[in-house]
Scaffold this motif. Structure first.
Motif, short mmCIF file in Angstrom:
data_model
loop_
_atom_site.label_atom_id
_atom_site.label_comp_id
_atom_site.label_asym_id
_atom_site.label_seq_id
_atom_site.Cartn_x
_atom_site.Cartn_y
_atom_site.Cartn_z
N PHE A 226 -15.51 -9.67 -43.57
CA PHE A 226 -14.85 -9.28 -42.86
C PHE A 226 -14.16 -10.12 -42.55
CE2 PHE A 226 -12.87 -8.88 -38.40
CZ PHE A 226 -13.26 -7.94 -37.95
N PHE A 227 -14.08 -11.17 -42.71
CA PHE A 227 -12.33 -12.22 -42.18
C PHE A 227 -11.86 -12.17 -43.41
CE2 PHE A 227 -10.00 -15.97 -43.43
CZ PHE A 227 -9.39 -16.60 -42.17
N GLN A 228 -12.37 -11.86 -44.80
CA GLN A 228 -10.73 -11.36 -45.62
C GLN A 228 -10.51 -9.52 -45.09
OE1 GLN A 228 -12.94 -9.46 -48.86
NE2 GLN A 228 -11.02 -9.20 -50.37
N MET A 229 -11.13 -9.01 -44.91
CA MET A 229 -10.73 -7.64 -43.19
C MET A 229 -9.77 -8.14 -42.57
SD MET A 229 -14.80 -6.37 -43.62
CE MET A 229 -14.51 -4.89 -42.34
N ASP A 230 -10.21 -8.36 -41.74
CA ASP A 230 -9.54 -9.00 -41.14
C ASP A 230 -7.98 -9.76 -41.52
OD1 ASP A 230 -8.99 -9.23 -38.22
OD2 ASP A 230 -9.71 -11.27 -38.15
N MET A 231 -8.10 -10.52 -41.84
CA MET A 231 -6.58 -11.51 -42.92
C MET A 231 -5.80 -9.73 -43.55
SD MET A 231 -6.42 -14.38 -42.39
CE MET A 231 -7.54 -13.77 -40.65
N ALA A 232 -5.89 -9.06 -44.46
CA ALA A 232 -5.19 -8.18 -44.76
C ALA A 232 -5.22 -7.11 -43.67
CB ALA A 232 -6.65 -7.21 -45.19
N ARG A 233 -5.83 -6.90 -42.48
CA ARG A 233 -5.32 -6.29 -40.97
C ARG A 233 -4.12 -7.15 -40.51
NH1 ARG A 233 -9.65 -4.98 -36.41
NH2 ARG A 233 -9.86 -7.54 -36.49
N ARG A 234 -4.91 -8.36 -40.11
CA ARG A 234 -3.56 -8.81 -39.64
C ARG A 234 -1.47 -9.08 -40.69
NH1 ARG A 234 -3.67 -11.93 -35.30
NH2 ARG A 234 -6.29 -11.94 -34.60
N TYR A 235 -2.20 -8.88 -41.64
CA TYR A 235 -0.66 -9.02 -43.10
C TYR A 235 -0.36 -7.86 -42.41
CZ TYR A 235 1.92 -8.63 -46.60
OH TYR A 235 2.74 -8.46 -47.55
N MET A 236 -0.95 -6.62 -42.28
CA MET A 236 -0.64 -5.40 -42.37
C MET A 236 -0.09 -4.84 -41.11
SD MET A 236 -0.25 -4.11 -45.40
CE MET A 236 0.69 -1.98 -45.53
N ARG A 237 -0.31 -5.34 -39.81
CA ARG A 237 -0.07 -5.17 -38.73
C ARG A 237 1.16 -6.15 -38.42
NH1 ARG A 237 -5.53 -5.60 -34.49
NH2 ARG A 237 -6.64 -3.89 -34.98
N GLY A 238 1.06 -6.76 -38.93
CA GLY A 238 2.74 -8.07 -38.46
C GLY A 238 1.65 -9.29 -37.47
N GLU A 239 0.32 -9.65 -37.80
CA GLU A 239 -0.38 -10.28 -36.72
C GLU A 239 -0.71 -12.18 -37.27
OE1 GLU A 239 -3.06 -7.86 -34.82
OE2 GLU A 239 -1.62 -6.76 -34.16
N LEU A 240 0.00 -12.24 -38.83
CA LEU A 240 -0.67 -13.47 -38.48
C LEU A 240 -0.13 -14.32 -37.44
CD1 LEU A 240 0.26 -12.36 -42.71
CD2 LEU A 240 -2.10 -12.95 -41.47
#
Length: 771
Positions: free
Chosen positions: A84-98
């Motif tokens: 899930f952390f991998q999934m979350d990092m991908a999501r945050r990158y695409m959302r612009g939420e890092l």
């Protein structure tokens, strides 16, 4: 007085020790609490009936359920448990939420992805998805969120002292967009051209950004294109759309398929190894999904419920990147454009106030703000616009991927791609009925003489072939088709893997799983074999240089781990490349400190030898002199780093695959997260292993992200491998267990001929039951 000071210091030390031990104990407990469940029973309210997850000895998940929805829910639960952390990092990158998680250092990355408009695109993808596909995706998402509801989902959140948000349909769509964004070509070539226009002559620019060389093979052959299109004249390629450069640093892959006439079994064989950035955990997660229409086995990307690369009971497929130019970076007159604006709010960890980002957009795409994008070389009075098929409307890639999973025939496989917009992929296919084929899908722009898009190549006229005359189709990211295809194909293409693949395929009449496996692991460099006759004529002046040259005289071009020749050759090419073009590029040299393989051969053995002269000196240096001096310098640097005894040099000691993780540099616990393993090869070998010219090390950052070989005479004989391991949890035995086997060229099977009750010895069974 001194006694009291000592007592106070001891008390403070004891308190600090207690705090450290307390935090350590809490961290250990959190790490163990987040370990994935491998066996036993878990209650999931999102299921209609019980489902079973059987993990084999390699950690591969075989998922069984009474309905497709239950299988997908179980897959979501498993993905969230392991990755899930991998999934979350991908999501945050695409959302612009890092920035919200890591702070202001990530504001630039967030501003860039927000500028591209990816979040809006994910909304459009969800809206375009059919009801059946949406139902499968929703079942998957319910499974993900069921795991999140249990808490302690990944150890990284204990380090960050935060908790993840629920998963959504838009988040799964973001995973698809991330792949398209990562694989799309065109932007870097335009940026390079803008930098180089003012410092290179037209002839130099054409050489430095040279097209695919004439001697290299195209993937689709002239006779097959003529059979499909007749005698045609390729449409002219407009000047602004010329290919930018070789794709040495673009995502790449290999795939090849042979017909039954070219295999020992009398049925097709298909091999695929996509080359992507190395990471821990891996990009892929292997599964066997037992669905209503039969088993589907292959690589999923955590966050998405679909098998992207794999096989069903009837066919197998593999992808490589086309390299087609589908992104343009344009200069526009602000006064002539109709510009709209939107504002987005970016939360930043450690700052009380969010950042307000204003984004301008034209009809072609977003305006790139020089505050966030490197726009050197572009006219400061113009606006710079990004035009891309990645963000084009009408994306139905979710429906297309599900249709590919269900395809039984080549016609169904081709038709599945009709709703695919990006990323454009070379799609290789083989069926148990003996059919082999190739197709691509997506939006490939047609450009006029000014480089403006006038439309897209019609889907029915995209490059495609069924049962080609030669009995095989091979891709090493080379040019897809030549002048017998009626449309120009601008893009970035690799040069040296495809001719080596074709030579080895033609070296025997019939192939086997073993011959395909040997070819996937081949580390003989076609580039080295072509360059060595020229390089051996160099004129080194040092003893080390002369010794190195003598060693290369007997070298067969194989970049093996256990010998010094690969290191000598690699160090030489790194220094020689800079010696050839750094003088012409001057202050821009650091921006191009990377391999340009086909151009290097054109300089050393072709018509661009003038680049060997150092323009900063009065003398006119020949290629033999420049190469000799580069060898002297490279050997001196290597000796300083590894000692003067060349007999002790081993390529594998310096050339190490680095499966990095965002936390692998943390003190004390960082070593738990990453994985490293020595590997052979380089960026031009079939067994690809790219290292950076700029880093100063030979660490490999880009290689085969998975390997698969499909036997269409019996699909259960098919072979698989990936690295570093199936699990993203550092305490899992499957966190890095496959990396040494991947490096050594081993494979395993993922069979569909057993059930929960007859699972192989060593398997672990997790039962998921409805509430």
């Amino acid at each position: 007085m001194n006694t009291w000071i000592i007592r106070i210091l001891l008390a403070a030390l004891a308190l600090s020790l207690i705090c450290v031990l307390g935090v350590s104990a809490w961290m250990v407990e959190r790490f163990h609490a987040s370990k994935p469940r491998q066996s036993g029973e878990v209650t999931l309210s999102v299921l209609d009936q019980s489902a079973h997850v059987v993990r084999d000895v390699n950690g591969i998940a075989h998922i069984f359920g009474d309905s497709d929805a239950d299988v997908m829910a179980a897959l979501g639960y498993v993905h969230a448990s392991e990755r899930f952390f991998q999934m979350d990092m991908a999501r945050r990158y695409m959302r612009g939420e890092l920035s919200a998680l890591f702070g202001e250092d990530y504001l630039r990355a967030d501003a860039q992805t927000r500028t591209y408009g990816f979040r809006r695109l994910t909304d459009e993808i969800v809206a375009n998805t059919s009801a059946d596909t949406r139902a499968m995706m929703q079942a998957y998402i319910d499974g993900v969120n069921a795991r999140l509801a249990e808490g302690s989902v990944a150890p990284e959140y204990a380090v960050l002292r935060t908790a993840p948000e629920a998963w959504s349909l838009e988040d799964s769509a973001a995973i698809v967009v991330l792949l398209a964004h990562d694989l799309a070509a065109g932007a870097s070539a335009d940026m390079d051209r803008a930098l180089l226009d003012d410092i290179l002559s037209a002839e130099q620019l054409a050489q430095f950004t040279m097209n695919f060389p004439d001697w290299a093979p195209t993937m689709l052959k002239a006779e097959d294109m003529r059979a499909r299109f007749g005698d045609v004249q390729t449409l002219p390629l407009s000047e602004p759309a010329q290919p930018g450069a070789q794709s040495d640093n673009q995502p790449g892959s290999n795939a090849w398929v042979v017909s039954g006439e070219r295999s020992e079994t009398g049925r097709p064989l298909l091999a695929n190894d996509p080359h992507l950035g190395l990471s821990t955990p891996a990009i892929w997660y292997y599964v066997r999904l037992n669905l209503s229409y039969g088993p589907v086995i292959g690589g999923t990307v955590p966050g998405s419920p679909f098998v992207i690369l794999g096989r069903n009971a009837h066919a197998a497929w593999g992808f490589t990147n086309t390299g087609f130019d589908v992104i343009d970076i344009l200069e526009r007159d602000r006064d002539a454009e109709e510009i709209t604006t939107r504002t987005e709010t970016i939360a930043i960890k450690g700052r009380s106030e969010a950042y307000e980002l204003t984004i301008e957009e034209t009809g072609d795409g977003p305006v790139l703000d020089p505050q966030w994008f490197d726009l050197r070389g572009f006219d400061e009075d113009a606006i710079v616009v990004r035009r891309s098929t990645v963000t084009a409307p009408g994306n139905r890639v979710a429906d297309a991927t599900l249709a590919i999973m269900q395809a039984q025939t080549f016609d169904e496989f081709v038709e599945a791609g009709r709703g695919w917009t990006a990323p454009m992929q070379n799609m290789h296919f083989a069926s148990v009925d003996g059919t082999i084929g190739y197709t691509t899908a997506g939006l490939l722009p047609i450009r006029d003489e000014r480089g403006e898009w006038t439309g897209f190549i019609p889907f029915d006229e995209l490059p495609r072939v069924r049962n080609p005359e030669g009995g095989f189709i091979a891709s090493g990211n080379n040019l897809v088709a030549g002048p017998d295809y009626p449309y120009p194909l601008p893009g970035s293409y690799a040069t040296y893997r495809a001719p080596r693949i074709e030579r080895e395929l033609n070296a025997r009449d019939r192939h086997t799983l073993e011959s395909f496996a040997n070819l996937q692991m081949d580390v003989t460099s076609e580039q080295a074999l072509r360059l060595l006759p020229v390089l051996l004529g160099s004129e080194p002046e040092s003893q080390l240089g002369a010794e190195a040259l003598a060693r290369l005289e007997a070298w067969d071009g194989a970049l093996d781990m256990d010998a010094p020749e690969a290191l000598i050759y690699s160090a030489w090419l790194r220094v020689l490349s800079g010696a050839i073009w750094n003088d012409e590029l001057d202050t821009l040299a650091s921006a191009f400190n990377q391999p340009r393989r086909a151009f290097l051969e054109e300089v050393l053995a072709g018509e661009a030898s003038a680049w060997c002269d150092d323009v900063r000196t009065d003398a006119v240096e020949s290629c033999a002199i420049t190469a000799g001096l580069a060898l002297d310098a490279a050997m001196a640097e290597t000796a300083d780093a590894f000692g003067r005894d060349m007999n002790a040099w081993r390529w594998g000691d310096m050339h190490v695959a680095d499966f990095d993780h965002p936390f692998d540099n943390l003190p004390l616990i960082g070593s738990m997260f990453g994985n490293r393993v020595p590997v052979p090869g380089d960026g031009a070998t079939i067994n690809v292993a790219h290292f950076s010219y700029a880093s100063g090390s030979y660490d490999v950052f880009h290689a085969a992200s998975l390997r698969s070989i499909y036997d269409l005479s019996d699909l259960n004989n098919s072979l698989y491998m990936f690295a570093p391991g199936q699990s993203g949890h550092p305490l899992s035995p499957h966190h890095g267990d496959l990396a040494p086997r991947w490096a050594a060229g081993e494979y395993f099977e993922i069979r569909d001929d057993w059930s929960v009750e007859t699972a192989p010895e060593g398997s672990q069974v997790l039962t998921l039951t409805p509430q």
